[in-house]
Motif scaffolding. Structure first.
Motif, PDB file in Angstrom:
ATOM      1  N   PHE A  21       0.378  -1.257   0.107  1.00  0.00           N
ATOM      2  CA  PHE A  21       0.093  -0.290   0.015  1.00  0.00           C
ATOM      3  C   PHE A  21       0.654   1.233   0.038  1.00  0.00           C
ATOM      4  O   PHE A  21       0.330   2.446  -0.144  1.00  0.00           O
ATOM      5  CB  PHE A  21      -1.054  -0.127   0.997  1.00  0.00           C
ATOM      6  CG  PHE A  21      -1.710   1.246   0.739  1.00  0.00           C
ATOM      7  CD1 PHE A  21      -2.597   1.798   0.423  1.00  0.00           C
ATOM      8  CD2 PHE A  21      -1.752   2.518   2.136  1.00  0.00           C
ATOM      9  CE1 PHE A  21      -3.482   2.232   0.544  1.00  0.00           C
ATOM     10  CE2 PHE A  21      -2.779   3.344   2.479  1.00  0.00           C
ATOM     11  CZ  PHE A  21      -3.341   3.691   1.449  1.00  0.00           C
ATOM     12  N   LEU A  22       1.895   0.895   0.882  1.00  0.00           N
ATOM     13  CA  LEU A  22       2.525   2.438   0.956  1.00  0.00           C
ATOM     14  C   LEU A  22       3.603   2.858  -0.445  1.00  0.00           C
ATOM     15  O   LEU A  22       3.078   3.858  -0.993  1.00  0.00           O
ATOM     16  CB  LEU A  22       3.819   2.156   1.679  1.00  0.00           C
ATOM     17  CG  LEU A  22       2.812   2.196   3.396  1.00  0.00           C
ATOM     18  CD1 LEU A  22       4.267   2.109   4.854  1.00  0.00           C
ATOM     19  CD2 LEU A  22       2.360   3.530   3.440  1.00  0.00           C
ATOM     20  N   THR A  23       4.113   1.312  -1.167  1.00  0.00           N
ATOM     21  CA  THR A  23       5.021   1.671  -2.153  1.00  0.00           C
ATOM     22  C   THR A  23       4.093   1.302  -3.202  1.00  0.00           C
ATOM     23  O   THR A  23       4.510   2.568  -4.395  1.00  0.00           O
ATOM     24  CB  THR A  23       5.492   0.285  -2.562  1.00  0.00           C
ATOM     25  OG1 THR A  23       5.016  -0.947  -2.424  1.00  0.00           O
ATOM     26  CG2 THR A  23       7.117   0.247  -1.459  1.00  0.00           C
ATOM     27  N   GLY A  24       3.052   1.069  -3.062  1.00  0.00           N
ATOM     28  CA  GLY A  24       1.759   1.285  -4.221  1.00  0.00           C
ATOM     29  C   GLY A  24       1.512   2.732  -4.410  1.00  0.00           C
ATOM     30  O   GLY A  24       0.594   3.700  -5.523  1.00  0.00           O
ATOM     31  N   SER A  25       1.424   3.213  -3.718  1.00  0.00           N
ATOM     32  CA  SER A  25       0.577   4.901  -3.287  1.00  0.00           C
ATOM     33  C   SER A  25       1.503   6.062  -3.525  1.00  0.00           C
ATOM     34  O   SER A  25       2.173   6.786  -4.650  1.00  0.00           O
ATOM     35  CB  SER A  25       0.458   5.184  -1.835  1.00  0.00           C
ATOM     36  OG  SER A  25      -0.740   4.457  -1.945  1.00  0.00           O
ATOM     37  N   LEU A  26       3.324   5.596  -3.397  1.00  0.00           N
ATOM     38  CA  LEU A  26       4.275   6.388  -3.703  1.00  0.00           C
ATOM     39  C   LEU A  26       3.981   6.069  -5.342  1.00  0.00           C
ATOM     40  O   LEU A  26       4.808   7.358  -5.851  1.00  0.00           O
ATOM     41  CB  LEU A  26       5.712   5.587  -3.378  1.00  0.00           C
ATOM     42  CG  LEU A  26       6.872   6.541  -2.953  1.00  0.00           C
ATOM     43  CD1 LEU A  26       7.010   8.135  -2.895  1.00  0.00           C
ATOM     44  CD2 LEU A  26       7.668   6.253  -2.511  1.00  0.00           C
ATOM     45  N   LEU A  67      -3.877  -3.565  -6.001  1.00  0.00           N
ATOM     46  CA  LEU A  67      -4.997  -4.723  -6.174  1.00  0.00           C
ATOM     47  C   LEU A  67      -4.593  -5.971  -5.543  1.00  0.00           C
ATOM     48  O   LEU A  67      -5.264  -6.694  -5.128  1.00  0.00           O
ATOM     49  CB  LEU A  67      -5.436  -3.665  -7.470  1.00  0.00           C
ATOM     50  CG  LEU A  67      -6.245  -3.232  -7.435  1.00  0.00           C
ATOM     51  CD1 LEU A  67      -7.031  -3.193  -9.307  1.00  0.00           C
ATOM     52  CD2 LEU A  67      -7.546  -3.240  -6.720  1.00  0.00           C
ATOM     53  N   LEU A  68      -3.671  -6.132  -6.378  1.00  0.00           N
ATOM     54  CA  LEU A  68      -3.103  -7.637  -6.029  1.00  0.00           C
ATOM     55  C   LEU A  68      -1.849  -7.882  -4.700  1.00  0.00           C
ATOM     56  O   LEU A  68      -2.453  -8.628  -3.710  1.00  0.00           O
ATOM     57  CB  LEU A  68      -1.874  -8.186  -7.196  1.00  0.00           C
ATOM     58  CG  LEU A  68      -2.835  -9.274  -8.711  1.00  0.00           C
ATOM     59  CD1 LEU A  68      -1.437  -9.733  -9.113  1.00  0.00           C
ATOM     60  CD2 LEU A  68      -3.338  -9.946  -7.220  1.00  0.00           C
ATOM     61  N   GLY A  69      -1.725  -6.390  -4.440  1.00  0.00           N
ATOM     62  CA  GLY A  69      -0.906  -6.463  -3.380  1.00  0.00           C
ATOM     63  C   GLY A  69      -1.663  -5.515  -1.873  1.00  0.00           C
ATOM     64  O   GLY A  69      -1.698  -6.791  -1.082  1.00  0.00           O
ATOM     65  N   PHE A  70      -2.196  -5.154  -2.063  1.00  0.00           N
ATOM     66  CA  PHE A  70      -2.981  -4.419  -0.663  1.00  0.00           C
ATOM     67  C   PHE A  70      -3.836  -5.009  -1.216  1.00  0.00           C
ATOM     68  O   PHE A  70      -3.997  -5.449   0.596  1.00  0.00           O
ATOM     69  CB  PHE A  70      -2.750  -2.283  -0.951  1.00  0.00           C
ATOM     70  CG  PHE A  70      -4.156  -2.387   0.036  1.00  0.00           C
ATOM     71  CD1 PHE A  70      -3.733  -2.514   1.511  1.00  0.00           C
ATOM     72  CD2 PHE A  70      -4.813  -1.031  -0.278  1.00  0.00           C
ATOM     73  CE1 PHE A  70      -4.583  -1.528   2.323  1.00  0.00           C
ATOM     74  CE2 PHE A  70      -5.235  -0.771   0.564  1.00  0.00           C
ATOM     75  CZ  PHE A  70      -5.475  -0.859   2.329  1.00  0.00           C
ATOM     76  N   VAL A  71      -5.036  -4.538  -1.750  1.00  0.00           N
ATOM     77  CA  VAL A  71      -5.941  -5.305  -1.179  1.00  0.00           C
ATOM     78  C   VAL A  71      -6.290  -6.332  -1.377  1.00  0.00           C
ATOM     79  O   VAL A  71      -7.062  -7.795  -0.303  1.00  0.00           O
ATOM     80  CB  VAL A  71      -6.717  -5.225  -2.666  1.00  0.00           C
ATOM     81  CG1 VAL A  71      -8.462  -5.043  -2.311  1.00  0.00           C
ATOM     82  CG2 VAL A  71      -7.262  -3.516  -2.638  1.00  0.00           C
ATOM     83  N   SER A  72      -5.561  -7.884  -2.384  1.00  0.00           N
ATOM     84  CA  SER A  72      -5.343  -9.198  -2.649  1.00  0.00           C
ATOM     85  C   SER A  72      -4.779  -9.712  -1.309  1.00  0.00           C
ATOM     86  O   SER A  72      -5.053 -10.694  -0.389  1.00  0.00           O
ATOM     87  CB  SER A  72      -5.049  -9.446  -3.243  1.00  0.00           C
ATOM     88  OG  SER A  72      -5.671  -9.066  -5.178  1.00  0.00           O
ATOM     89  N   LEU A  73      -3.776  -8.941  -1.199  1.00  0.00           N
ATOM     90  CA  LEU A  73      -2.750  -9.859   0.554  1.00  0.00           C
ATOM     91  C   LEU A  73      -3.603  -9.320   1.958  1.00  0.00           C
ATOM     92  O   LEU A  73      -3.686 -10.830   3.000  1.00  0.00           O
ATOM     93  CB  LEU A  73      -1.415  -9.242   0.296  1.00  0.00           C
ATOM     94  CG  LEU A  73      -0.369  -9.847  -0.448  1.00  0.00           C
ATOM     95  CD1 LEU A  73       1.030  -8.903  -1.160  1.00  0.00           C
ATOM     96  CD2 LEU A  73       0.040 -10.853   0.356  1.00  0.00           C
ATOM     97  N   MET A  74      -4.384  -8.293   2.010  1.00  0.00           N
ATOM     98  CA  MET A  74      -4.938  -8.312   2.965  1.00  0.00           C
ATOM     99  C   MET A  74      -6.250  -9.100   3.102  1.00  0.00           C
ATOM    100  O   MET A  74      -6.693  -9.131   4.267  1.00  0.00           O
ATOM    101  CB  MET A  74      -5.885  -6.512   2.684  1.00  0.00           C
ATOM    102  CG  MET A  74      -6.067  -6.054   4.098  1.00  0.00           C
ATOM    103  SD  MET A  74      -5.287  -6.325   5.476  1.00  0.00           S
ATOM    104  CE  MET A  74      -4.090  -4.335   4.907  1.00  0.00           C
TER     105      MET A  74
END
Ligand code: HEM
Ligand code: HEM
Length: 125
Positions: A16-21, A44-51
């Motif tokens: 989420f942090l790196t994707g937003s950056l 979407l695969l990082g923040f959302v799916s891993l969450m």
């Protein structure tokens, strides 16, 4: 909490942090447009799916009232999800070509399929 949940939730927050950056730099024009699908999938695969993976490994066995017996496979699944996404994002952003992208997209697909199978087993076995 099993290690797979903790790793999934921790890496979700890091994506989420790196994707937003990356989104911020993309919007400012400091990164080229090749980073747009990288940004989208980091979120979407990082923040959302891993969450979702992290919460699901903890919650679904409890909803069903069973003990989750595949903590090792779940940890491997979360590791594969992170590896696949890292490769996909870099291949998109740095334009590394279809074979590098395709290899890591395959790893991502495998991780997604493994998650679905593990949760179907919890729900139905
Ligand atoms: C600080 C946070 C964020 C910033 C600065 C940001 C910035 C951007 C920018 C600049 C684009 C490219 C827009 C264009 O096509 O011109 C974009 C696309 C996109 N972003 Fe973000 N974003 C952020 C957070 C998120 C989050 C939290 C998600 C999802 C959970 C997300 C999902 C997407 C998706 C799916 C696209 C592609 C949209 C499309 O296909 O047109 N972004 N974002
Ligand atoms: C194995 C997993 C996945 C693969 C291999 C994959 C592959 C792709 C590809 C090839 C594109 C077109 C990118 C381009 O414009 O050049 C794309 C776009 C997109 N995908 Fe995925 N995807 C996956 C998972 C997901 C998931 C889980 C979501 C949402 C939860 C998602 C949401 C999107 C969105 C919103 C776009 C449009 C983004 C943009 O145009 O920048 N994808 N995906």
């Amino acid at each position: 909490m099993i290690p797979a949940s903790r790793l999934a939730l921790t890496t979700a927050l890091l994506w989420f942090l790196t994707g937003s950056l990356v989104g911020l730099l993309l919007g400012l024009g400091l990164l080229p447009y090749t980073w747009r699908p990288a940004h989208a999938h980091m979120q979407l695969l990082g923040f959302v799916s891993l969450m979702i993976y992290g919460v699901a490994y903890h919650a679904l066995p409890r909803f069903r009232g069973v003990v989750f017996r595949r903590a090792g496979v779940a940890l491997l699944q979360v590791a594969l999800a992170n590896l696949g996404l890292l490769g996909m994002a870099l291949a998109w952003g740095l334009n590394l070509g279809p074979s590098v992208w395709g290899f890591f997209a395959g790893v991502s697909f495998l991780a997604g399929a493994l998650f679905a199978l593990l949760m179907l087993e919890v729900l139905w076995a």
